[in-house]
Design a protein around this motif. Structure first.
Motif, PDB file in Angstrom:
ATOM      1  N   PRO A  35       0.822  -1.228   0.000  1.00 22.90           N
ATOM      2  CA  PRO A  35       0.000   0.000   0.000  1.00 22.90           C
ATOM      3  C   PRO A  35       0.849   1.268   0.000  1.00 22.90           C
ATOM      4  N   PHE A  36       1.987   1.242   0.711  1.00 19.84           N
ATOM      5  CA  PHE A  36       2.865   2.417   0.730  1.00 19.84           C
ATOM      6  C   PHE A  36       3.352   2.737  -0.681  1.00 19.84           C
ATOM      7  N   LEU A  37       3.749   1.717  -1.425  1.00 17.72           N
ATOM      8  CA  LEU A  37       4.239   1.947  -2.792  1.00 17.72           C
ATOM      9  C   LEU A  37       3.134   2.496  -3.689  1.00 17.72           C
ATOM     10  N   PHE A  38       1.899   2.007  -3.495  1.00 19.94           N
ATOM     11  CA  PHE A  38       0.786   2.534  -4.281  1.00 19.94           C
ATOM     12  C   PHE A  38       0.572   4.020  -3.978  1.00 19.94           C
ATOM     13  N   VAL A  39       0.564   4.374  -2.687  1.00 18.18           N
ATOM     14  CA  VAL A  39       0.370   5.777  -2.308  1.00 18.18           C
ATOM     15  C   VAL A  39       1.527   6.625  -2.805  1.00 18.18           C
ATOM     16  N   PHE A  40       2.746   6.090  -2.706  1.00 19.49           N
ATOM     17  CA  PHE A  40       3.925   6.834  -3.183  1.00 19.49           C
ATOM     18  C   PHE A  40       3.835   7.076  -4.683  1.00 19.49           C
ATOM     19  N   LYS A  41       3.369   6.066  -5.400  1.00 15.84           N
ATOM     20  CA  LYS A  41       3.220   6.224  -6.843  1.00 15.84           C
ATOM     21  C   LYS A  41       2.187   7.309  -7.166  1.00 15.84           C
ATOM     22  N   ILE A  42       1.076   7.333  -6.428  1.00 13.47           N
ATOM     23  CA  ILE A  42       0.055   8.364  -6.669  1.00 13.47           C
ATOM     24  C   ILE A  42       0.616   9.753  -6.363  1.00 13.47           C
ATOM     25  N   SER A  43       1.473   9.834  -5.333  1.00 12.82           N
ATOM     26  CA  SER A  43       2.039  11.136  -4.972  1.00 12.82           C
ATOM     27  C   SER A  43       2.943  11.687  -6.068  1.00 12.82           C
ATOM     28  N   LEU A  44       3.401  10.828  -6.979  1.00 16.15           N
ATOM     29  CA  LEU A  44       4.258  11.273  -8.094  1.00 16.15           C
ATOM     30  C   LEU A  44       3.459  11.524  -9.364  1.00 16.15           C
ATOM     31  N   SER A  45       2.147  11.412  -9.264  1.00 16.97           N
ATOM     32  CA  SER A  45       1.294  11.595 -10.445  1.00 16.97           C
ATOM     33  C   SER A  45       0.765  13.024 -10.515  1.00 16.97           C
ATOM     34  N   GLU A  46      -0.080  13.271 -11.503  1.00 16.72           N
ATOM     35  CA  GLU A  46      -0.712  14.575 -11.685  1.00 16.72           C
ATOM     36  C   GLU A  46      -2.217  14.443 -11.470  1.00 16.72           C
ATOM     37  N   THR A  47      -2.820  15.522 -10.947  1.00 19.00           N
ATOM     38  CA  THR A  47      -4.264  15.520 -10.748  1.00 19.00           C
ATOM     39  C   THR A  47      -4.978  15.474 -12.086  1.00 19.00           C
ATOM     40  N   PRO A  52      -9.329   6.873 -12.129  1.00 13.67           N
ATOM     41  CA  PRO A  52      -9.059   7.582 -10.884  1.00 13.67           C
ATOM     42  C   PRO A  52      -8.690   9.028 -11.140  1.00 13.67           C
ATOM     43  N   PRO A  53      -8.746   9.877 -10.108  1.00 13.75           N
ATOM     44  CA  PRO A  53      -8.487  11.317 -10.333  1.00 13.75           C
ATOM     45  C   PRO A  53      -7.007  11.662 -10.348  1.00 13.75           C
ATOM     46  N   TYR A  54      -6.222  10.875 -11.044  1.00 10.13           N
ATOM     47  CA  TYR A  54      -4.796  11.181 -11.176  1.00 10.13           C
ATOM     48  C   TYR A  54      -4.271  10.482 -12.423  1.00 10.13           C
ATOM     49  N   ALA A  55      -3.160  10.967 -12.928  1.00 11.10           N
ATOM     50  CA  ALA A  55      -2.522  10.388 -14.112  1.00 11.10           C
ATOM     51  C   ALA A  55      -1.015  10.615 -14.005  1.00 11.10           C
ATOM     52  N   PRO A  56      -0.171   9.783 -14.540  1.00 10.01           N
ATOM     53  CA  PRO A  56      -0.514   8.608 -15.328  1.00 10.01           C
ATOM     54  C   PRO A  56      -0.849   7.398 -14.454  1.00 10.01           C
ATOM     55  N   VAL A  57      -1.486   6.421 -15.064  1.00 11.49           N
ATOM     56  CA  VAL A  57      -1.785   5.152 -14.406  1.00 11.49           C
ATOM     57  C   VAL A  57      -0.967   4.071 -15.089  1.00 11.49           C
ATOM     58  N   PHE A  58      -0.342   3.229 -14.301  1.00 11.75           N
ATOM     59  CA  PHE A  58       0.445   2.153 -14.887  1.00 11.75           C
ATOM     60  C   PHE A  58      -0.447   1.204 -15.658  1.00 11.75           C
ATOM     61  N   ALA A  59      -0.128   1.018 -16.920  1.00  8.42           N
ATOM     62  CA  ALA A  59      -0.924   0.105 -17.738  1.00  8.42           C
ATOM     63  C   ALA A  59      -0.511  -1.337 -17.502  1.00  8.42           C
ATOM     64  N   LEU A  60       0.791  -1.564 -17.260  1.00 10.66           N
ATOM     65  CA  LEU A  60       1.329  -2.898 -17.033  1.00 10.66           C
ATOM     66  C   LEU A  60       1.048  -3.854 -18.192  1.00 10.66           C
ATOM     67  N   ASP A  61       0.908  -3.293 -19.422  1.00 11.59           N
ATOM     68  CA  ASP A  61       0.679  -4.156 -20.572  1.00 11.59           C
ATOM     69  C   ASP A  61       1.975  -4.509 -21.279  1.00 11.59           C
ATOM     70  N   ASP A  69       5.313   5.311 -18.568  1.00  9.59           N
ATOM     71  CA  ASP A  69       4.568   5.829 -17.418  1.00  9.59           C
ATOM     72  C   ASP A  69       5.505   6.312 -16.329  1.00  9.59           C
ATOM     73  N   ILE A  70       6.567   5.543 -16.090  1.00 11.97           N
ATOM     74  CA  ILE A  70       7.528   5.926 -15.038  1.00 11.97           C
ATOM     75  C   ILE A  70       8.175   7.262 -15.379  1.00 11.97           C
ATOM     76  N   ARG A  71       8.429   7.500 -16.630  1.00 10.04           N
ATOM     77  CA  ARG A  71       9.096   8.745 -17.036  1.00 10.04           C
ATOM     78  C   ARG A  71       8.207   9.965 -16.820  1.00 10.04           C
ATOM     79  N   GLN A  72       6.881   9.733 -16.707  1.00  7.27           N
ATOM     80  CA  GLN A  72       5.976  10.872 -16.491  1.00  7.27           C
ATOM     81  C   GLN A  72       5.845  11.248 -15.019  1.00  7.27           C
ATOM     82  N   LEU A  73       6.354  10.403 -14.139  1.00  3.63           N
ATOM     83  CA  LEU A  73       6.258  10.697 -12.712  1.00  3.63           C
ATOM     84  C   LEU A  73       7.174  11.857 -12.358  1.00  3.63           C
ATOM     85  N   SER A  74       6.760  12.640 -11.361  1.00  6.38           N
ATOM     86  CA  SER A  74       7.583  13.785 -10.957  1.00  6.38           C
ATOM     87  C   SER A  74       7.382  14.064  -9.476  1.00  6.38           C
ATOM     88  N   PHE A  75       8.267  14.862  -8.921  1.00  4.22           N
ATOM     89  CA  PHE A  75       8.196  15.240  -7.513  1.00  4.22           C
ATOM     90  C   PHE A  75       7.589  16.639  -7.347  1.00  4.22           C
TER      91      PHE A  75
END
Length: 305
Positions: A35-47, A52-61, A69-75
């Motif tokens: 759960p911590f990793l999921f929340v951490f991932k959301i914290s690196l997303s955009e509203t 869900p009310p954030y992007a990007p979402v990991f497609a895992l395809d 998707d990882i490259r779109q994450l930011s602090f």
């Protein structure tokens, strides 16, 4: 055959030990780290607007899509927290309220625990049960009950007016004073029980020996009782301080809109503003803030053992 059986038994015991050790780690992995990793991932997303009310979402395809998707994450959300004074004030206010509440709980809890430890042995289980009895009722209901007690026409003001101590009702509800009352009341058992355990285990012959040597009771308390109860004080202080920092229900119901705590900010970001990335960043920083006292408590317990 005997050697094979012995070797097989040793292997079986080794596997059993490893499984016994692995269970708590798997528990932490499933209920905390994932759960911590999921929340951490959301914290690196955009509203974003939608579900869900954030992007990007990991497609895992595919690995290529995952890397995109990882490259779109930011602090940026963390940078936003440090640039907006509201969040810093919320963290500082939470730490201050939690620290003051812990001191108040200690001032009330220590005499209570001392009286319990010095009471007749037959009374102690009953007194311990009375301390934990409020936990048999819902936490939310107990906090709601304080609204009826602290409001201007509540029972506390009625009692003070009846005794003549005040001439007009006090404004306690929706102030920080009400938050302190709620936190101390709710978490007082967490302070009382560890201190009681330390005092109850203390060898009473030390106090008797001090008295036989002419030591006054107050000096015996400062020289013997208080130092020996320090482990209980430290454990109780951590058990009150840590949940008080992230408290949401008490400041929301008793503190009103003027009381600023990080738990309320977290709730507003998640459910009022629906800004999950910023709310997740607030939660991650709060967790980091609380990890330090948790680690300190664990190291203290390890040294005590």
């Amino acid at each position: 055959m005997a050697e094979d059986g012995g070797a097989g038994g040793r292997i079986g015991r080794a596997v059993s030990r490893r499984l016994a050790i692995a269970i708590p780690y798997l528990w932490l992995l499933g209920l905390f780290l994932v759960p911590f990793l999921f929340v951490f991932k959301i914290s690196l997303s955009e509203t974003s607007y939608g579900q869900p009310p954030y992007a990007p979402v990991f497609a895992l395809d595919s690995l290529a899509g995952l890397w995109a998707d990882i490259r779109q994450l930011s602090f940026d959300n963390y940078a936003w927290l440090f640039s907006d004074r509201l969040y810093l004030d919320a963290y500082l206010s939470s730490l201050r309220i939690a620290a003051i509440s812990t001191v108040l709980a200690l001032m009330i809890g220590y005499p209570l625990a001392y009286a319990m430890a010095r009471s007749p042995a037959g009374w102690r289980p009953i007194l311990v049960m009375l301390v934990i009895l409020p936990f048999w009722t819902s936490f939310l209901i107990r906090v709601y009950a304080w609204i009826g007690i602290l409001r201007p026409e509540g029972y506390l003001n009625q009692f003070l007016l009846w005794t003549g101590l005040i001439s007009s009702p006090l404004s306690i509800l929706n102030t920080e004073t009400a938050v302190y009352i709620g936190i101390v009341y709710s978490y007082l058992p967490f302070m009382v029980l560890p201190i009681y355990a330390s005092l109850e285990r203390m060898d009473g012959r030390l106090i008797e020996a001090a008295g036989d040597l002419g030591c006054p009771p107050w000096r015996a308390f400062w020289a013997i009782t208080l130092p020996l109860s320090v482990p209980g004080i430290i454990a109780g202080a951590f058990l009150v301080f840590i949940p008080a920092v992230g408290e949401f229900v008490i400041p929301d119901l008793l503190g009103g809109s003027q009381t600023l705590m990080v738990g309320k900010v977290l709730w507003d970001e998640f459910f009022a503003n629906r800004d999950w990335p910023v709310a997740s960043a607030v939660a991650i920083l709060l967790l980091i803030l609380l990890v330090a006292p948790m680690v300190a408590l664990q190291r203290y317990r390890d040294r005590a053992v």
